[in-house]
Write a protein that holds these residues in place. Sequence first.
Motif, mmCIF file in Angstrom:
data_model
loop_
_atom_site.group_PDB
_atom_site.id
_atom_site.type_symbol
_atom_site.label_atom_id
_atom_site.label_comp_id
_atom_site.label_asym_id
_atom_site.label_seq_id
_atom_site.Cartn_x
_atom_site.Cartn_y
_atom_site.Cartn_z
ATOM 1 N N THR A 1 135.514 -29.655 -29.770
ATOM 2 C CA THR A 1 134.935 -30.925 -29.403
ATOM 3 C C THR A 1 135.242 -32.223 -30.192
ATOM 4 O O THR A 1 135.830 -33.028 -29.639
ATOM 5 N N VAL B 1 139.857 -29.237 -19.923
ATOM 6 C CA VAL B 1 140.766 -30.056 -20.846
ATOM 7 C C VAL B 1 141.963 -30.981 -20.122
ATOM 8 O O VAL B 1 142.157 -31.861 -20.623
ATOM 9 N N MET C 1 139.112 -32.817 -29.629
ATOM 10 C CA MET C 1 139.263 -33.415 -28.334
ATOM 11 C C MET C 1 138.674 -34.927 -28.301
ATOM 12 O O MET C 1 139.079 -35.702 -27.854
ATOM 13 N N THR D 1 140.882 -23.220 -26.425
ATOM 14 C CA THR D 1 140.661 -23.254 -25.274
ATOM 15 C C THR D 1 140.694 -21.743 -24.457
ATOM 16 O O THR D 1 141.910 -21.219 -24.603
ATOM 17 N N SER E 1 134.718 -30.607 -23.271
ATOM 18 C CA SER E 1 135.535 -30.044 -24.359
ATOM 19 C C SER E 1 134.918 -28.730 -24.566
ATOM 20 O O SER E 1 133.944 -28.364 -24.555
#
Length: 498
Positions: free
Chosen positions: A436, A292, A439, A283, A431
Motif C-alpha cells: 500500500t 493495480v 503504491m 501483487t 492497493s
Amino acid sequence: MDTTQPQQGHPKGLYTLFFTEMWERFSYYGMRALLTIFLTAELATGGFGLDRAESLSVYGVFTALVYLTPILGGWFADKILGQRKSILVGGLVMAIGQFMLAAGSSIELLPDLETRKNLFYLGLGVLILGNGFFKPNISTIVGDLYDNDDPRKDGAFTIFYMGINIGAFLSPFVAGTLGEKVGWPYGYFAAGLGMLLGVLWFYARRGTLGDKGLPPGYKEKGLTDLVGKDWRDVILYTIGNVAFVILIMFIWNHSSELIHTIMVWVLGIAGVGFIGMSIFKGTNGSTEWTRVFVILILAFFNIVFWAGFEQAGGTFNLFAQENTDRVVGGFEIPTTWFQNINPIVIVTLAPLFSILWVKLAAKKLNPRTPVKFAMAMFIGAIAFFIMTQAQNSADAGNIVSPMWLVVVYALLTVGELMLSPIGLSMVTKLSPGSITSIMMGVWMASFALGNYLAATLEQILTTYDFALYPFITYLMLASGACLLLLSPILNKFMKGIH
C-alpha cells in the motif's frame, strides 16, 4: 485507550493525523509561496537574482523530487520502519531542511553568496528526502483506520484534505508575509517551527492510533506503541538522511556534467526497476492485478491535472507579481497571499463534498472514481480557458484585475476536490495490502511528473511557438473525454470497489 469508532462518526486517530498534516503543509506551503519570488529577487534585497527560466527550473526539479522520494519512504515504512517511525523521521528531517533554508537566505549570517546558495540548495535536498518519509505514510494510516467498504472512507480523506489546506491557508499569511515583508530568513524559520509543532503533536497523540502504523510484526506481538530501540532508530535515520544529502551534494558539486547525466539516468532506471519489482512481488491474482492497473491508468491522468494545477506556485505566482493590479484601497497585496485562495476554497467546500459523497452513496448516485476524475478535468479546462483571456489582456499591455486569478484558483480547487482526496482514498482501497505505501509512493510520483511538467511546459512550448494556457485547456478537455470513454472498463477492473 479505546480507539473503536462509532459508524456515524470518525475515529480520534483521524484528527491526530489531520493536525499533524496541517502543520506539515503549513511548513511546505510557506516555503513554496516564497521559493520562486526569493530566487528571482534582486541580490540587493537578499535574493539570488535568478532569471524567470532558472527560477522555474529550480522550482520544477524541487517539486518533482518532493513527490518522487515517497516511493523510497513508502518502501522503508512497508518493509522496515512502519509508518509511525517514518513520519517522525520525515518530520524532523524536514524541520532541519527549513532551518537550513532560513540560514541560507540570511545575508547577516552568511555574507558570501556562494556559501548561501550551497546551504540553501542543501536545505531543499534535505526537505525532499524528509518529505519522502513523511508524505505517503500519513495517508496510509488514514486509510488503515477504515475498512475498504466503509462509506466514510472518501469522507475521511476529504476531512484529512481540509487539514492539508488549513495549513496551506495559514502559511502564506504567516511565513509568506514574514519572508516578503520582514526578511526572507524569518519566513523559512516560521516554516521550520511549524514542522516541529507537527512532530510534537503526532508524538503526543500517538495513543489515538491504536495498533496502526507500527513496524512490521508489532501487531502480532500485541504491541501498541514504539519501544526504546525505535526512538534510537528515529534519531539515527534523521542524522543518516541529512548526511546522505550532504554526500550527494558534495559528489554533485565535485563532478562533471557527464557524471551528472549518468547519475540521473542510473537513479531513474533503478527507481523504475525497483517500483516494477515491488509491484510484481506484492501483487497476486487477477483481481489484485486489474486493480493495480486502474491505479496506474488514473495516475497517468493525474499527471495531466497537476501539470496545470501546479502553475499556481510557478507561472501564476509570477503573473500575480508582474501582471496583476495588487493595490486595493492603497494597500498592496503581497504576491504570496494569492496562494491562499486555493486553501480558502478547500476549507469552505471540503465539508460539503464530504457530505455530498455520503448522501449520493445513500441514493446509489455516487459517481465512480473515473467519472469524478473526468469532471475534474473539464473544470480544469474551463479554468485555463479563463486564464488564457487574462494572459491575452496582460500581453496587450494591461495590468489585470486580481479577480481573474481568484476565479481561476477557485475553479481549479473545485477540480482538485473532485480528484485529489478521491485519488488518495482510491489508492488505499485498490492497493494489495503488502504494498500500500509503495503504491501511495507511485501515486505521489504522478504528482512529481505533473509538477515537473508544470515548471518546464512553458519553456518546451515556446520552442514550438505554442502558448501555455491554451495548450493546457485542450489537454484537459481531451483527458476528460478519454476518461469518460474508459470509465466502463476501469469500473469493471476495480472489481467491486467504488
